[in-house]
Design a protein around this motif. Structure first.
Motif, PDB file in Angstrom:
ATOM      1  N   SER A 185       0.823  -1.201   0.000  1.00 27.62           N
ATOM      2  CA  SER A 185       0.000   0.000   0.000  1.00 27.62           C
ATOM      3  C   SER A 185       0.858   1.252   0.000  1.00 27.62           C
ATOM      4  N   GLY A 186       0.324   2.311  -0.612  1.00 28.10           N
ATOM      5  CA  GLY A 186       1.028   3.576  -0.669  1.00 28.10           C
ATOM      6  C   GLY A 186       0.969   4.314   0.654  1.00 28.10           C
ATOM      7  N   VAL A 187       1.752   5.368   0.749  1.00 32.51           N
ATOM      8  CA  VAL A 187       1.875   6.092   2.005  1.00 32.51           C
ATOM      9  C   VAL A 187       0.555   6.753   2.401  1.00 32.51           C
ATOM     10  N   ILE A 188      -0.239   7.208   1.444  1.00 35.48           N
ATOM     11  CA  ILE A 188      -1.504   7.865   1.786  1.00 35.48           C
ATOM     12  C   ILE A 188      -2.458   6.892   2.461  1.00 35.48           C
ATOM     13  N   SER A 189      -2.649   5.707   1.898  1.00 39.14           N
ATOM     14  CA  SER A 189      -3.559   4.751   2.521  1.00 39.14           C
ATOM     15  C   SER A 189      -3.018   4.274   3.862  1.00 39.14           C
ATOM     16  N   THR A 190      -1.695   4.161   3.975  1.00 41.39           N
ATOM     17  CA  THR A 190      -1.094   3.779   5.263  1.00 41.39           C
ATOM     18  C   THR A 190      -1.377   4.830   6.326  1.00 41.39           C
TER      19      THR A 190
END
Length: 321
Positions: A185-190
């Motif tokens: 997962s990308g940093v935004i969803s994390t």
């Protein structure tokens, strides 16, 4: 600007149960016969549109690939292991999936005379000396993943030149949006997951690194344009042309979610790029691509979706006791 329609085609989306791939399938399935090839290593079968033909299997397996590729007109190649640390820890394994299987796919496309639009990556640029990054910027990847994507990017353009195979490589910058889940997962969803759970938002490094965040709906539009353009045998950046520090991103997400959580730091990721921002003028001029969703609006939309999903999940749990 209206995206040229892709219609009455037999289309394969590899990785079509995943993040970008499933959104592509949704955009294509109404007007086309769409197949999805995905091994569900990171994708979810619930993301595959009911009107698409789903083939569960690996793009590395010729038996599944042959079935998926038979009679296709157009291929969107999204399947990959996209995690930089995984490529650092397991370069040979990620090479087999990200490059060897992709080269086999290009050979299959030659046999079927099918156009290929493939997902490349901003990781091919490494640590650029100047920003924004243009497609002619010297490529110096800092991870095996970046090397694999660079090789595939160049293979695609060589196949266009040598074999007259219509290919387009799209160099994605940091894509975000709904359905972005899982270990890659990308940093935004994390960050959204951490904020939603009331946990500290954890930044890898000092937070001053910058990224060009582009919404998945804009990435889908770039793919549809690439599927119909006359300017094949080329690579194009797909981003916004804007950059945001990771610290600014964390603060925006905290504000959008209303989470009363701290922002903390840990060691940076090995092989991570310090700064990244796309020059999208080539995609604008030749594809007609224009990003439409600004980061703050995209995050607020995602934060609203996260809240709604959480409410639905809680309601289901309450009903079940």
């Amino acid at each position: 600007m209206t995206v040229p329609p892709v219609h009455d085609r037999t289309v394969l989306v590899t990785g079509g149960a995943g993040f970008v791939g499933s959104h592509l399938v949704d955009a294509l399935v109404e007007e086309n016969e769409v197949r999805v090839l995905d091994d569900l290593s990171t994708g979810e079968c619930t993301h595959v549109h009911d009107d698409a033909t789903f083939i569960e299997g690996s793009v590395s397996d010729p038996s599944f690939r042959d079935r998926a590729m038979a009679g296709v007109d157009l291929v969107f190649h999204e399947a990959a292991i996209v995690d930089v640390p995984e490529s650092v820890e397991n370069p040979r394994g990620t090479h087999r999936v990200n490059l060897e299987a992709s080269l086999d796919l290009l050979e299959d496309a030659r046999r079927e005379d099918a156009r290929v639009v493939l997902a490349s990556s901003a990781a091919i640029y490494g640590h650029p000396e100047a920003l924004p990054v243009t497609e002619s910027t010297v490529s110096e990847p800092t991870s095996p993943y970046g090397v694999q994507k660079l090789a595939l990017d160049r293979y695609a353009r060589v196949y266009a030149a040598l074999y007259d195979l219509p290919t387009v490589a799209l160099r994605y910058f940091n894509v975000y949006g709904p359905r972005q889940r899982g270990p890659y997962s990308g940093v935004i969803s994390t960050f959204l997951e951490q904020a939603g759970a009331g946990q500290p938002i954890t930044i890898e490094g000092d937070g001053e690194q910058t990224r060009d965040f582009v919404h998945v709906r804009d990435v889908v539009r770039a793919n549809l344009l690439a599927a119909t353009t006359e300017h094949v045998g080329e690579a194009y950046n797909v981003g916004t042309g804007d950059s945001t520090t990771i610290r600014e991103l964390a603060e925006t997400i905290r504000d959008a979610t209303g989470a009363d959580v701290p922002i903390v730091h840990r060691e940076p990721r090995e092989g991570d790029v310090r700064h990244s921002r796309a020059d999208v003028s080539k995609a604008r001029d030749r594809l007609g691509f224009e990003p439409t969703i600004d980061l703050e609006s995209g995050i607020r939309d995602l934060a609203g979706r996260e809240s709604l999903e959480g409410d639905v999940s809680s309601a289901i749990h309450d009903r079940r006791g």
